[in-house]
Design an enzyme around this catalytic site. Structure first.
Site, PDB file in Angstrom:
ATOM      1  N   GLY A  57       0.839  -1.185   0.000  1.00  0.00           N
ATOM      2  CA  GLY A  57       0.000   0.000   0.000  1.00  0.00           C
ATOM      3  C   GLY A  57       0.876   1.239   0.000  1.00  0.00           C
ATOM      4  O   GLY A  57       2.003   1.201   0.508  1.00  0.00           O
ATOM      5  N   GLN A  62       2.691   9.959   1.034  1.00  0.00           N
ATOM      6  CA  GLN A  62       3.986   9.258   1.126  1.00  0.00           C
ATOM      7  C   GLN A  62       4.872   9.505  -0.087  1.00  0.00           C
ATOM      8  O   GLN A  62       6.037   9.108  -0.085  1.00  0.00           O
ATOM      9  CB  GLN A  62       3.777   7.745   1.267  1.00  0.00           C
ATOM     10  CG  GLN A  62       3.214   7.350   2.617  1.00  0.00           C
ATOM     11  CD  GLN A  62       3.114   5.841   2.714  1.00  0.00           C
ATOM     12  OE1 GLN A  62       2.188   5.252   2.177  1.00  0.00           O
ATOM     13  NE2 GLN A  62       4.055   5.213   3.386  1.00  0.00           N
ATOM     14  N   CYS A 102       5.313   0.010   7.460  1.00  0.00           N
ATOM     15  CA  CYS A 102       4.976   1.177   6.649  1.00  0.00           C
ATOM     16  C   CYS A 102       6.229   1.592   5.886  1.00  0.00           C
ATOM     17  O   CYS A 102       7.314   1.651   6.482  1.00  0.00           O
ATOM     18  CB  CYS A 102       4.509   2.324   7.553  1.00  0.00           C
ATOM     19  SG  CYS A 102       4.150   3.853   6.668  1.00  0.00           S
ATOM     20  N   LEU A 103       6.106   1.883   4.597  1.00  0.00           N
ATOM     21  CA  LEU A 103       7.278   2.268   3.804  1.00  0.00           C
ATOM     22  C   LEU A 103       7.915   3.557   4.331  1.00  0.00           C
ATOM     23  O   LEU A 103       9.093   3.795   4.100  1.00  0.00           O
ATOM     24  CB  LEU A 103       6.903   2.431   2.326  1.00  0.00           C
ATOM     25  CG  LEU A 103       6.506   1.140   1.585  1.00  0.00           C
ATOM     26  CD1 LEU A 103       6.064   1.458   0.169  1.00  0.00           C
ATOM     27  CD2 LEU A 103       7.657   0.142   1.581  1.00  0.00           C
ATOM     28  N   HIS A 144      -4.872   1.365   7.265  1.00  0.00           N
ATOM     29  CA  HIS A 144      -3.550   1.979   7.402  1.00  0.00           C
ATOM     30  C   HIS A 144      -3.403   3.160   6.434  1.00  0.00           C
ATOM     31  O   HIS A 144      -2.954   4.245   6.825  1.00  0.00           O
ATOM     32  CB  HIS A 144      -2.472   0.913   7.132  1.00  0.00           C
ATOM     33  CG  HIS A 144      -1.076   1.437   7.164  1.00  0.00           C
ATOM     34  ND1 HIS A 144      -0.197   1.190   8.193  1.00  0.00           N
ATOM     35  CD2 HIS A 144      -0.393   2.224   6.287  1.00  0.00           C
ATOM     36  CE1 HIS A 144       0.949   1.801   7.947  1.00  0.00           C
ATOM     37  NE2 HIS A 144       0.866   2.427   6.792  1.00  0.00           N
ATOM     38  N   GLU A 145      -3.810   2.955   5.181  1.00  0.00           N
ATOM     39  CA  GLU A 145      -3.639   4.015   4.177  1.00  0.00           C
ATOM     40  C   GLU A 145      -4.595   5.181   4.428  1.00  0.00           C
ATOM     41  O   GLU A 145      -4.236   6.337   4.218  1.00  0.00           O
ATOM     42  CB  GLU A 145      -3.822   3.456   2.756  1.00  0.00           C
ATOM     43  CG  GLU A 145      -2.876   2.313   2.379  1.00  0.00           C
ATOM     44  CD  GLU A 145      -1.405   2.601   2.640  1.00  0.00           C
ATOM     45  OE1 GLU A 145      -1.004   3.779   2.580  1.00  0.00           O
ATOM     46  OE2 GLU A 145      -0.664   1.643   2.928  1.00  0.00           O
ATOM     47  N   HIS A 148      -3.100   7.525   6.770  1.00  0.00           N
ATOM     48  CA  HIS A 148      -2.136   8.439   6.132  1.00  0.00           C
ATOM     49  C   HIS A 148      -2.826   9.702   5.616  1.00  0.00           C
ATOM     50  O   HIS A 148      -2.254  10.792   5.677  1.00  0.00           O
ATOM     51  CB  HIS A 148      -1.453   7.755   4.944  1.00  0.00           C
ATOM     52  CG  HIS A 148      -0.235   6.956   5.314  1.00  0.00           C
ATOM     53  ND1 HIS A 148       0.884   7.535   5.866  1.00  0.00           N
ATOM     54  CD2 HIS A 148       0.043   5.636   5.197  1.00  0.00           C
ATOM     55  CE1 HIS A 148       1.797   6.588   6.066  1.00  0.00           C
ATOM     56  NE2 HIS A 148       1.318   5.428   5.678  1.00  0.00           N
TER      57      HIS A 148
HETATM   58 NI    NI Z   1       2.174   3.542   5.719  1.00  0.00          NI
END
Ligand code: NI
Length: 180
Positions: A57, A62, A102-103, A144-145, A148
């Site tokens: 994701g 991000q 998470c990236l 999660h997204e 963000h």
């Molecule tokens: Ni993330």
């Protein structure tokens, strides 16, 4: 800036993952107003970056574009690339705790409690509204997204024990950001 200006300001060919504690990750993102060619290019760039980064994701903030959309691929496959534009959860049930990464927080993993099942409503790239019932990893990705898009991050979802366990890694990310 409205959403179109933010999207046009990005170069879809050279997107990079924004890492904690970059303040862009803390913004409340702007709703998407127009689904046009620049937006499609941004989404395609995000899909490429997500797969290259081995993520499932990736939210627009991000990549430094603070608008309400995210990319996903729960099966981590180029044949399963999804996008959710102006998403919202319209139903949620159950609770489940699983490890999450998470990236924007490389090397950090923490258990996070999420709803087990969510129904998400969003626009697709043709501007059509769709609804999906999501379970397991798919449900976790959506929640999660969506976090963000409201400037809410993995670190905010960490319990006290996990915060202590990840203290050094978090400090390291802060030091890298401050020296960049
Ligand atoms: Ni993330």
């Amino acid at each position: 800036m409205d959403s179109s200006d933010k999207i046009r300001a990005a170069d879809p060919a050279s997107l990079q993952v924004v890492k904690y504690p970059d303040p862009r990750l803390r913004e409340i993102c702007t709703p998407v107003e127009t689904i046009d060619e620049p937006l499609i290019q941004l989404v395609e760039g995000m899909w490429r970056l997500m797969l290259d980064s081995r993520g499932v994701g990736l939210a627009a903030p991000q990549v430094g574009v603070t608008v309400r959309l995210f990319a996903a691929s729960p099966s981590f496959s180029p044949d399963d690339l999804q996008v959710y534009i102006n998403p919202r959860i319209i139903e949620a049930s159950g609770t489940i705790e699983e490890e999450e990464g998470c990236l924007s927080f490389p090397l950090i993993y923490t258990k996070v409690k999420r709803s087990a099942v969510v129904v998400v409503e969003a626009l697709d790239l043709e501007g059509n509204t769709f609804q999906e019932t999501c379970v397991d990893l798919h449900s976790r990705i959506i929640q999660h997204e969506l976090d963000h898009l409201d400037g809410r991050l993995l670190v905010d979802r960490m319990g006290a024990v996990s915060k202590i366990a990840n203290r050094r890694a978090l400090k390291e990310l802060e030091a890298q950001f401050n020296s960049a």
